[in-house]
Design a protein around this motif. Structure first.
Motif, mmCIF file in Angstrom:
data_model
loop_
_atom_site.group_PDB
_atom_site.id
_atom_site.type_symbol
_atom_site.label_atom_id
_atom_site.label_comp_id
_atom_site.label_asym_id
_atom_site.label_seq_id
_atom_site.Cartn_x
_atom_site.Cartn_y
_atom_site.Cartn_z
ATOM 1 N N ARG A 284 170.365 -4.182 -40.838
ATOM 2 C CA ARG A 284 169.268 -4.076 -41.803
ATOM 3 C C ARG A 284 168.620 -2.709 -41.731
ATOM 4 N NH1 ARG A 284 167.970 -9.003 -43.832
ATOM 5 N NH2 ARG A 284 165.979 -8.363 -44.753
ATOM 6 N N LEU B 203 183.627 -15.462 -35.833
ATOM 7 C CA LEU B 203 182.989 -14.378 -36.585
ATOM 8 C C LEU B 203 183.525 -13.010 -36.128
ATOM 9 C CD1 LEU B 203 180.770 -13.505 -38.626
ATOM 10 C CD2 LEU B 203 179.217 -13.341 -36.683
ATOM 11 N N ASP B 204 183.593 -12.843 -34.817
ATOM 12 C CA ASP B 204 184.048 -11.549 -34.282
ATOM 13 C C ASP B 204 185.495 -11.248 -34.691
ATOM 14 O OD1 ASP B 204 181.580 -11.295 -33.159
ATOM 15 O OD2 ASP B 204 182.198 -11.852 -31.124
ATOM 16 N N LYS C 22 174.629 -9.478 -36.458
ATOM 17 C CA LYS C 22 174.102 -10.646 -37.175
ATOM 18 C C LYS C 22 172.847 -11.174 -36.465
ATOM 19 C CE LYS C 22 175.482 -15.022 -39.178
ATOM 20 N NZ LYS C 22 175.496 -16.302 -38.493
ATOM 21 N N CYS D 87 181.221 -17.934 -32.008
ATOM 22 C CA CYS D 87 181.086 -16.478 -31.838
ATOM 23 C C CYS D 87 182.421 -15.792 -32.115
ATOM 24 C CB CYS D 87 180.616 -16.131 -30.414
ATOM 25 S SG CYS D 87 178.894 -16.571 -30.075
ATOM 26 N N ALA E 231 179.986 -7.803 -34.515
ATOM 27 C CA ALA E 231 179.615 -8.693 -35.627
ATOM 28 C C ALA E 231 178.554 -9.698 -35.181
ATOM 29 C CB ALA E 231 180.855 -9.404 -36.164
ATOM 30 N N SER E 232 178.832 -10.409 -34.069
ATOM 31 C CA SER E 232 177.849 -11.376 -33.549
ATOM 32 C C SER E 232 176.550 -10.671 -33.202
ATOM 33 C CB SER E 232 178.378 -12.040 -32.271
ATOM 34 O OG SER E 232 179.445 -12.881 -32.573
ATOM 35 N N ILE F 65 179.518 -6.792 -41.996
ATOM 36 C CA ILE F 65 178.099 -7.019 -41.680
ATOM 37 C C ILE F 65 177.432 -5.672 -41.387
ATOM 38 C CG2 ILE F 65 176.469 -8.110 -40.073
ATOM 39 C CD1 ILE F 65 178.582 -10.242 -39.562
ATOM 40 N N SER G 36 175.446 -17.097 -31.296
ATOM 41 C CA SER G 36 175.521 -17.980 -32.468
ATOM 42 C C SER G 36 174.732 -19.268 -32.246
ATOM 43 C CB SER G 36 176.984 -18.302 -32.793
ATOM 44 O OG SER G 36 177.573 -18.993 -31.705
ATOM 45 N N GLU H 277 185.576 -10.260 -38.340
ATOM 46 C CA GLU H 277 184.954 -8.950 -38.598
ATOM 47 C C GLU H 277 185.590 -7.829 -37.781
ATOM 48 O OE1 GLU H 277 182.176 -7.893 -40.485
ATOM 49 O OE2 GLU H 277 182.240 -9.772 -41.595
ATOM 50 N N ASN I 169 169.981 -8.604 -36.738
ATOM 51 C CA ASN I 169 169.456 -8.631 -38.111
ATOM 52 C C ASN I 169 168.485 -9.790 -38.312
ATOM 53 O OD1 ASN I 169 170.691 -6.385 -39.169
ATOM 54 N ND2 ASN I 169 172.363 -7.488 -40.175
ATOM 55 N N THR I 170 168.808 -10.958 -37.754
ATOM 56 C CA THR I 170 167.941 -12.131 -37.918
ATOM 57 C C THR I 170 166.574 -11.865 -37.292
ATOM 58 O OG1 THR I 170 169.933 -13.455 -37.731
ATOM 59 C CG2 THR I 170 167.859 -14.631 -37.619
#
Ligand SMILES: [Zn+2]
Ligand SMILES: [Zn+2]
Length: 584
Positions: free
Chosen positions: A338, A289-290, A302, A286, A298-299, A335, A245, A293, A305-306
């Motif tokens: 992509r 979010l985890d 994410k 971190c 999740a972390s 999440i 994160s 989700e 994906n970035t």
């Protein structure tokens, strides 16, 4: 190269087809046919013609000329690829629909057409014709089966095939030591050193896996401990994950991925994947979010994906790969990866005595839950699967009965790429590695293949007169885990229940009988190699003592070294094991 006259079945096929008077490809060492390739044939299409010519010669004694479609068309032709002579054909081939590897094999009048998508389809069509319709077998690079006939009559054919698994990687040494051999099995992973003539590989990863140490280098800890995971109240260094994160970690990852892409233009997949350990970040951000989700994936997703979003405009054909492995195996609640992200789900914890779908153990039930949860969200789902005992390569691993149901299970859950990790070290594998590699290659090409038939054929060709005893030995190994309460995992110790003394005694007796039946030095050496796993269990469990133990260790080492075995496990070379046993 040894040529075997194996297949009675083939004689029946020839007889039956002759009755329908289809295509007489060759008779009495002569052929009216010629092989036609496009004038602009790819190297893989030229090679397809060479391979077809070579094997038709081995089968019939006839030599077929290879010409291009610049020469006028004739009636007795084998057309390979998108040749100009097809223009007159009423039935068009939809090459675009065949992708990179699909093909059609069909007879049209007195012509045979093998036409595939580029770059590998036509070559794969030729291998499929040779193997499935003409009875050729590639058991090992040294042992092949080629039926021979005076009169080769091909029945009417109308076949269309595209492999369901797009990326097929059998990571066993026995499959990796000869690129031509791997190509004949239509494997397309990156470890076979496939070249242009094979149509190259489907996927080339860079780095291959566990890339965090190169992505965010370890030596940054000194100046930037905040890049590293927060565990139990402090930032931790060493072989750990990263704080995903942290915005600077994300920027650095994007920058390094772009650098890798420039430095490795051959790569089709860039790996942004966790290190081979736990130790993930549980800092406030971190963890929040985890927790929300329901998974540390999740972390990870994410973050990945970035990076994937950053390159998708500039490199639309490149993919980013990450793992769903151990602590990240469960997908996040909302999440989603992509479209240009591959999720590689790993089965490392599972029982392999029983199928992934059928074993009642908690490990396999959880794996089933996870693959079912990933299937709808990961558009590109790959699996990293495990097929030997990694703690002891040289130990009987009772997973033969699950190879097919497991590959089918993956295919049924829309897995696109399958990596079958085996004994991949330099040397040969004692636990029937050549057979395992062969069967896995057949399965990843066609999960519905008749695996029992492949196993019978291989054992007969490879173990000669000792074949019936090797088959009995295999049955005995599988019998040990028939009870669904006796599970098998890839780090099992020699004291595992299924390797008890009663089993080892019976197995050694069968294999001693097999050795006595071997009709040649080559077969004897293969059978001797197959005896090592049982001896290894006996030695490790102290079931042989004193001089008998010393003698057995010496005999073990003699056979292992003669066969070219170099490892007893993923982490131990043969030399170190010898030293542990008090031998040079
Ligand atoms: Zn963190
Ligand atoms: Zn089990």
């Amino acid at each position: 190269m040894r040529t075997l006259h194996l297949f009675c079945l083939l004689a029946v096929v020839f007889h039956w087809s002759a009755a329908r008077a289809a295509l007489i490809i060759a008779s009495k060492g002569k052929s009216e046919y010629r092989i036609v390739i496009p004038a602009d044939a790819l190297p893989s299409e030229k090679y397809a013609a060479e391979e077809l010519k070579t094997y038709l010669q081995k089968i019939t004694g006839a030599t077929l000329p290879v010409v291009t479609d610049a020469t006028p068309g004739g009636k007795t032709e084998i057309l390979l690829g998108n040749v100009g002579h097809l223009k007159a054909s009423k039935r068009k081939v939809d090459f675009a629909a065949l992708g990179e590897e699909g093909f059609v094999i069909r007879t049209e009048g007195s012509r045979l057409l093998i036409a595939g998508g580029r770059p590998r389809g036509t070559l794969y069509g030729v291998y499929t014709l040779l193997e499935e319709h003409l009875g050729v077998r590639w058991f090992t690079p040294e042992v092949e089966g080629v039926p021979q006939t005076n009169r080769l009559v091909l029945p009417r054919l109308d076949v269309s095939f595209s492999p369901k698994l797009l990326c097929r990687d059998v990571f066993w040494t026995e499959m990796m030591r000869n690129a031509d051999f791997a190509a004949r099995h239509r494997l397309n992973g990156q470890h076979y050193r496939l070249t242009e003539k094979h149509g190259g590989a489907y996927a080339v990863f860079f780095p291959f896996v566990h890339s965090f140490d190169s992505l965010i280098p370890k030596d940054l800890f000194k100046d930037h401990p905040e890049y590293f995971p927060w565990i139990d109240g402090k930032r931790v260094d060493g072989y750990v994950q990263r704080c995903l994160s942290n915005p600077e970690v994300v920027q650095l990852a994007k920058k390094n991925v772009r650098q890798w892409i420039k430095e490795h233009p051959e790569a089709t997949i860039i790996s942004v994947s966790q290190n081979d350990t736990g130790k993930w970040c549980q800092c406030e951000k971190c963890k929040a979010l985890d927790d929300a989700e329901g998974s540390p994936a999740a972390s990870m997703i994410k973050f990945v994906n970035t990076v994937a979003e950053d390159i998708e405009q500039d490199y639309p054909r490149l993919l980013i790969e990450t793992l769903a492995y151990q602590y990240t195996r469960k997908p996040p609640k909302s999440i989603q990866p992509r479209a240009n992200v591959i999720v590689r789900l790993c089965s490392i914890e599972c029982c392999f005595a029983h199928s992934l779908a059928g074993c009642p153990s908690g490990e396999n039930r959880r794996f089933r839950d996870d693959i079912v949860a990933w299937q709808p969200v990961a558009k590109r789902l790959y699996v990293w699967d495990y097929t030997p005992n990694f703690a002891h390569y040289v130990m009987p691993f009772p997973n033969f009965n699950v190879l097919q149901p497991n590959v089918q299970f993956f295919a049924d859950h829309n897995v696109q790429g399958l990596f079958e990790q085996g004994n991949y070290n330099g040397g040969i594998s004692a636990d029937l590695g050549a057979l395992r590699a062969y069967l896995l290659a057949k399965l990843v090409w066609d999960p519905k293949t008749d695996l029992q038939r492949h196993q019978r054929e291989f054992i007969k060709a490879y173990y000669g007169k000792a074949a019936p005893k090797i088959t009995e030995y295999l049955e005995l190994v599988q019998q040990q885990v028939k009870d669904t309460s006796v599970h098998a995992h890839i780090f099992d110790p020699p004291r595992a229940k299924y390797l008890n003394a009663e089993f080892a005694t019976a197995a050694d007796k069968l294999l001693a009988e097999a050795e006595a039946m071997a009709e040649s030095d080559a077969v004897r050496q293969r059978v001797q190699l197959a005896r090592l796993p049982v001896w290894y269990v006996q030695i490790a469990n102290d079931r042989v003592k004193d001089q008998a133990r010393t003698d057995l260790v010496k005999r073990f080492l003699g056979i292992a070294r003669a066969a070219g075995m170099t490892q007893v496990s993923e982490g131990m070379v043969l030399k170190d094991w010898a030293a542990k046993m008090g031998q040079p």
